[in-house]
Motif scaffolding. Structure first.
Motif, PDB file in Angstrom:
ATOM      1  N   GLY A   1     -51.166 -65.476 -28.111  1.00  0.00           N
ATOM      2  CA  GLY A   1     -51.575 -65.674 -26.735  1.00  0.00           C
ATOM      3  C   GLY A   1     -50.757 -64.955 -25.680  1.00  0.00           C
ATOM      4  N   PRO A   2     -49.418 -65.101 -25.665  1.00  0.00           N
ATOM      5  CA  PRO A   2     -48.637 -64.507 -24.574  1.00  0.00           C
ATOM      6  C   PRO A   2     -48.787 -62.995 -24.462  1.00  0.00           C
ATOM      7  N   ASP A   3     -48.754 -62.289 -25.587  1.00  0.00           N
ATOM      8  CA  ASP A   3     -48.892 -60.832 -25.538  1.00  0.00           C
ATOM      9  C   ASP A   3     -50.276 -60.427 -25.049  1.00  0.00           C
ATOM     10  N   PHE A   4     -51.286 -61.179 -25.463  1.00  0.00           N
ATOM     11  CA  PHE A   4     -52.648 -60.868 -25.047  1.00  0.00           C
ATOM     12  C   PHE A   4     -52.806 -61.060 -23.545  1.00  0.00           C
ATOM     13  N   LEU A   5     -52.334 -62.186 -23.020  1.00  0.00           N
ATOM     14  CA  LEU A   5     -52.413 -62.419 -21.578  1.00  0.00           C
ATOM     15  C   LEU A   5     -51.551 -61.432 -20.810  1.00  0.00           C
ATOM     16  N   GLY A   6     -50.406 -61.073 -21.378  1.00  0.00           N
ATOM     17  CA  GLY A   6     -49.510 -60.125 -20.718  1.00  0.00           C
ATOM     18  C   GLY A   6     -50.113 -58.749 -20.556  1.00  0.00           C
ATOM     19  N   ASN A   7     -51.139 -58.453 -21.349  1.00  0.00           N
ATOM     20  CA  ASN A   7     -51.862 -57.184 -21.226  1.00  0.00           C
ATOM     21  C   ASN A   7     -53.229 -57.372 -20.564  1.00  0.00           C
ATOM     22  N   ASP A   8     -53.333 -58.448 -19.766  1.00  0.00           N
ATOM     23  CA  ASP A   8     -54.548 -58.740 -18.997  1.00  0.00           C
ATOM     24  C   ASP A   8     -55.754 -59.013 -19.876  1.00  0.00           C
ATOM     25  N   GLY A   9     -55.507 -59.582 -21.057  1.00  0.00           N
ATOM     26  CA  GLY A   9     -56.610 -59.929 -21.943  1.00  0.00           C
ATOM     27  C   GLY A   9     -57.405 -61.122 -21.445  1.00  0.00           C
ATOM     28  N   ARG A  10     -58.696 -61.136 -21.792  1.00  0.00           N
ATOM     29  CA  ARG A  10     -59.587 -62.225 -21.399  1.00  0.00           C
ATOM     30  C   ARG A  10     -59.995 -63.032 -22.628  1.00  0.00           C
ATOM     31  N   PHE A  11     -60.094 -64.350 -22.447  1.00  0.00           N
ATOM     32  CA  PHE A  11     -60.403 -65.223 -23.572  1.00  0.00           C
ATOM     33  C   PHE A  11     -61.436 -66.270 -23.149  1.00  0.00           C
TER      34      PHE A  11
END
Length: 455
Positions: free
Chosen positions: A306-316
């Motif tokens: 989760g943190p790395d994905f959100l840190g790269n502006d990922g959407r879930f």
């Protein structure tokens, strides 16, 4: 036309008080904060954007509790799948419709306003075709009509039994299509939706996974997208990652990003086992991560990065997948708690300082709407009236100001916090109860009695 008066509401710009909202033709036509209630208004306490349930296999709801007995040796996703295949062999069209109706009703009562039905059950037991190839999709349509849930239907291309084009066997025979027969199935399903379903219905498509297709057929399936959502299972299990790497020479997410036009119309389901580079590249592609925290925990899949994905502006977005438990706050809670266990830290699923509950709820609402191709996910004029109301006077919430209310909803509230639900303006849940609950439950109980006798 209908109007809602909310004591408070969460709009894109923040919290407002005394909101009067007008609905016309299933969409939000006007927003008037600092208003007064008028005769005929539906009055609620707290109004929030509706949440999309982006990944469901509705028929699996009837299996809840049937697979929690440990077999000799080590239980895993793969032993669960074997049990599911045996269960599938007994399902009739009437069973499928009744189970879907109960599942969709429970989703609405939980606060989910729409569902992405990842539909791979196409044929008779043993793989024989129905006279109408859309028979089982039509049963899902009927369940959606009865309950009023917003439907994004995702017919699944499932051609092979495993990586390397292994033949289908057992329960998989009910799923199987060549890419050519899938083209016809998809065209007929789209036509049936246009004839019979509400205007907010979407028909996308779903290549099941890299292991259930092959590169050439996947590319042909992608050509059928026509701007609609495209969903695919990806990297759910370590054994799956190894099998794809051995066959195609790349890990599933790595191979998909390098060989297909992944963009914001795609949803990658269970993108659980990714490297740091894959996580970054997936986030930057714009694809939505389809996370199903309760099912992923139930099956022992492992937690998302989760943190790395959100840190790269990922959407879930979130989904209830196997539907072993249908609960909006619990899905969001499980998502955050899985990250806390993985990283041995608190308040993880947020990119910067602020409310974790707001990050989970609002991020999931917007990402889920994008994944389902619905103009919703936030309360704004012109968008679909996908809305939920909660009662902030519940004991679990009454001590909290608006700035902490979504934290309370995600981490402290029970399922009874949801009072009212609208899907494209269809007001089917009032005071926590679906309008057709009694008849839907009665039909389901009759169905499940018949099904259990056949097992």
């Amino acid at each position: 036309m209908q109007t809602i008066f909310a004591r408070q509401a969460r709009l894109p710009g923040g919290w407002v008080q005394d909101l009067r909202l007008r609905i016309e033709n299933g969409a939000i036509a006007a927003l008037q904060p600092d208003s007064t209630s008028q005769d005929g208004d539906t009055r609620v306490d707290t109004l929030l954007p509706g949440m999309a349930n982006l990944h469901s296999h509705s028929f699996q709801r009837a299996m809840a509790g049937m697979t929690e007995h440990r077999a000799p040796g080590k239980d895993s996703f793969w032993t669960w799948r074997d049990l599911m295949y045996r269960f599938v062999e007994k399902l009739t069209p009437d069973h499928i419709e009744a189970i879907a109706a109960l599942t969709f009703m429970e989703m609405l009562e939980a606060g989910f306003t729409s569902v992405g039905e990842f539909h791979y059950l196409h044929h008779r037991p043993g793989g024989a075709r129905y006279a109408d190839p859309t028979e089982l999709s039509q049963r899902v349509f009927a369940a959606a009509m009865e309950t009023g849930i917003g439907l994004t239907h995702l017919p699944v291309l499932y051609s092979y039994g495993g990586a390397g084009q292994q033949p289908l066997s057992g329960g998989q025979l009910r799923f199987g299509n060549s890419v050519d027969s899938f083209v016809a199935l998809l065209e007929n399903t789209r036509a049936a939706a246009r004839r019979n379903m509400p205007a907010d219905t979407v028909v996308g498509l779903a290549p099941h996974s890299l292991r259930a297709t092959c590169p050439e057929e996947l590319i042909k399936a992608i050509s059928l997208q026509e701007g609609a959502p495209l969903h695919i299972h990806i990297a759910e299990q370590p054994a799956e990652v190894r099998a794809i790497q051995d066959w195609l020479g790349g890990r599933p997410v790595e191979w998909l990003l390098e060989n297909t036009p992944v963009d914001s119309s795609w949803c990658l389901i269970h993108a659980t086992h990714m490297t740091g580079k894959e996580t970054q590249q997936m986030a930057q592609s714009g694809a939505v991560a389809g996370l199903c925290p309760i099912t992923e925990a139930n099956l022992g899949d492992g937690p998302f990065n989760g943190p790395d994905f959100l840190g790269n502006d990922g959407r879930f977005g979130i989904g209830s997948d196997s539907n072993v438990r249908i609960s909006l706050p619990e899905e969001l809670r499980m998502l955050e708690y899985s990250q806390r266990l993985r990283h041995m830290a608190r308040n993880v699923m947020i990119h910067e300082a602020g409310s974790v509950g707001a990050s989970l709820f609002l991020g999931g609402a917007q990402g889920g709407a994008l994944a389902l191709g619905r103009d919703s996910g936030q309360i704004e004029v012109g968008g679909l009236a996908d809305l939920i109301a909660i009662d902030s006077d519940r004991p679990s919430l009454c001590a909290l100001p608006p700035s902490q209310l979504l934290d309370g909803f995600c981490f402290a509230a029970g399922d009874d916090a949801v009072t009212d639900v609208w899907s494209a303006g269809r007001h089917k849940v009032r005071q926590g109860r679906h309008a057709s609950r009694d008849s839907i439950v009665a039909t389901y109980k009759h169905c499940i009695s018949d099904l259990c006798a056949a097992l």
